[in-house]
Design an enzyme around this catalytic site. Structure first.
Site, short mmCIF file in Angstrom:
data_model
loop_
_atom_site.label_atom_id
_atom_site.label_comp_id
_atom_site.label_asym_id
_atom_site.label_seq_id
_atom_site.Cartn_x
_atom_site.Cartn_y
_atom_site.Cartn_z
N ASN A 9 0.80 -1.19 -0.15
CA ASN A 9 -0.03 -0.03 -0.09
C ASN A 9 0.85 1.31 -0.01
O ASN A 9 1.38 1.73 1.01
CB ASN A 9 -1.04 0.03 1.30
CG ASN A 9 -1.81 1.20 1.23
OD1 ASN A 9 -1.92 1.81 0.54
ND2 ASN A 9 -2.40 1.44 2.39
N LYS A 11 0.11 4.21 -0.62
CA LYS A 11 -0.50 5.54 -0.02
C LYS A 11 -0.10 6.66 -1.08
O LYS A 11 -0.05 6.26 -2.17
CB LYS A 11 0.01 5.79 1.50
CG LYS A 11 -0.17 4.62 2.33
CD LYS A 11 -0.05 4.76 3.66
CE LYS A 11 -0.24 3.43 4.45
NZ LYS A 11 -0.24 3.39 5.85
N HIS A 95 -9.51 1.58 4.47
CA HIS A 95 -8.25 1.78 4.92
C HIS A 95 -8.60 2.85 6.15
O HIS A 95 -9.45 3.52 5.91
CB HIS A 95 -7.34 2.17 4.19
CG HIS A 95 -6.09 2.24 4.72
ND1 HIS A 95 -5.38 3.09 5.50
CD2 HIS A 95 -4.88 1.36 4.93
CE1 HIS A 95 -4.16 3.02 6.16
NE2 HIS A 95 -3.85 1.69 5.58
N GLU A 97 -6.92 5.13 7.19
CA GLU A 97 -6.77 6.45 6.81
C GLU A 97 -7.94 7.25 6.29
O GLU A 97 -8.21 8.32 6.25
CB GLU A 97 -5.37 6.69 5.97
CG GLU A 97 -4.20 6.57 6.92
CD GLU A 97 -3.26 5.87 6.39
OE1 GLU A 97 -2.79 5.88 5.30
OE2 GLU A 97 -2.05 5.24 7.23
N GLU A 167 -5.82 -4.59 10.32
CA GLU A 167 -5.00 -3.65 10.65
C GLU A 167 -5.16 -2.87 11.77
O GLU A 167 -6.09 -2.07 11.74
CB GLU A 167 -4.77 -2.73 9.34
CG GLU A 167 -4.53 -3.37 7.89
CD GLU A 167 -3.83 -2.34 7.05
OE1 GLU A 167 -2.62 -2.70 6.64
OE2 GLU A 167 -4.42 -1.35 6.95
N GLY A 173 2.01 2.35 10.72
CA GLY A 173 3.04 3.49 10.39
C GLY A 173 3.82 3.95 11.88
O GLY A 173 4.48 4.91 11.94
N SER A 213 2.79 -2.08 10.51
CA SER A 213 4.32 -2.11 10.63
C SER A 213 4.95 -3.63 10.58
O SER A 213 5.65 -4.12 11.14
CB SER A 213 4.81 -1.68 12.23
OG SER A 213 4.27 -0.37 12.54
N GLY A 235 4.78 1.20 4.73
CA GLY A 235 6.08 1.64 4.51
C GLY A 235 7.15 0.75 4.05
O GLY A 235 7.94 1.19 3.06
P1 PGA Z 1 2.42 0.14 7.84
O1 PGA Z 1 0.93 0.68 6.80
O2 PGA Z 1 2.95 -1.09 7.04
O3 PGA Z 1 3.35 1.44 7.13
O4 PGA Z 1 2.20 0.19 9.00
C1 PGA Z 1 0.15 -0.42 6.83
C2 PGA Z 1 -0.97 0.02 6.12
O5 PGA Z 1 -1.39 1.07 6.23
O6 PGA Z 1 -1.50 -0.59 5.13
#
Ligand code: PGA
Length: 250
Positions: A9, A11, A95, A97, A167, A173, A213, A235
């Protein structure tokens, strides 16, 4: 049979040029890998067409959202049929976000899921609790409503085009990963909800990815858990060397 999937992802990251060079690099790495994981890249809309055509079927591309509407006067929005027309095969929906910054709720997401399935796209449906919800011990209830309100109107046949990504919001993140036991506990719970609603065959088949993460150093431990069928990677999907290590961890 349940599919093993590693989905990136991105983003809001990478220009088109950087996306194309990532694709070239990743393809070489996938060619050299013996991982059997299905690789999906959730990229910004502007990358979809180019990256889908460059993929040589080594990965699939995914959008990160779509409109609730089919077409019309909705400036700036992108519909599921537009996404499908690029060669993309997946859409990430729900998601945290999008839920937080765009106020998406389960009812909006139910509509988006329907739109995607009409256009033969596979949905990667995200669910996850906030830290306060876990601390208040309401995390199972939160996940149950996120799943039942957005997905449980689907038929058993439609469910074969849905992948779940669990998640926990506190792990996204932040560098804090859910422990593999916490992930397994929630994944097993999610599978039990599918079994209750759709029966054992469907619940055995649904792929449930972990996200938050996930990185090369913890992917293998997470993926070894019985109900963890892969990952949704933020990330660590921005760097081909980290991303292939996670693909190989499957
Ligand atoms: P992250 O994000 O691996 O950076 O924690 C996961 C996601 O938001 O799908």
């Amino acid at each position: 049979m349940r599919k093993k999937i590693v989905a990136g992802n991105w983003k809001m990251n990478k220009t088109l040029e950087k996306g194309v060079s990532f694709s070239d690099d990743l393809k070489q790495r996938i060619n050299a890998s013996d991982s059997e994981a299905i690789v999906v890249l959730g990229v910004p809309y502007i990358h979809l067409d180019r990256m889908a055509h460059l993929s040589n079927d080594l990965y699939s591309v995914s959008a990160q959202d779509c409109s609730t509407k089919e077409s019309g006067a909705f400036t700036g929005d992108i519909s599921s049929s537009m996404i499908a027309s690029t060669g993309a095969q997946y859409v990430i929906l729900g998601h945290s976000e999008r839920r937080a910054y765009h106020r998406e709720n389960n009812a909006d997401l139910a509509t988006k899921v329907d739109r995607c399935l009409l256009d033969a796209l596979t949905v990667i449906y995200c669910c996850g609790e906030q830290l306060e919800e876990r601390e208040a011990n309401t995390h199972f209830e939160v996940i149950k409503s996120q799943l039942s309100e957005a997905l449980f109107h689907l038929t058993a046949e439609q469910m074969s085009s849905v992948v779940i990504a669990y998640e926990p919001v506190w792990a996204i993140g932040t560098g804090v990963t859910a422990s593999s036991d916490q992930a397994q506990e929630m994944h097993a719970y999610i599978r039990s909800l599918f079994e209750e609603k759709y029966g054992k065959a469907i619940s055995d088949d649904v792929s449930i990815l972990y996200g938050g993460s996930c990185k090369p150093s913890n992917a293998e431990e997470l993926f070894l858990k019985e109900d963890v069928d892969g990952g949704l990677i933020g990330g660590a999907s921005l760097n081909p060397s980290d991303f292939i290590q996670i693909i190989d961890a499957i």
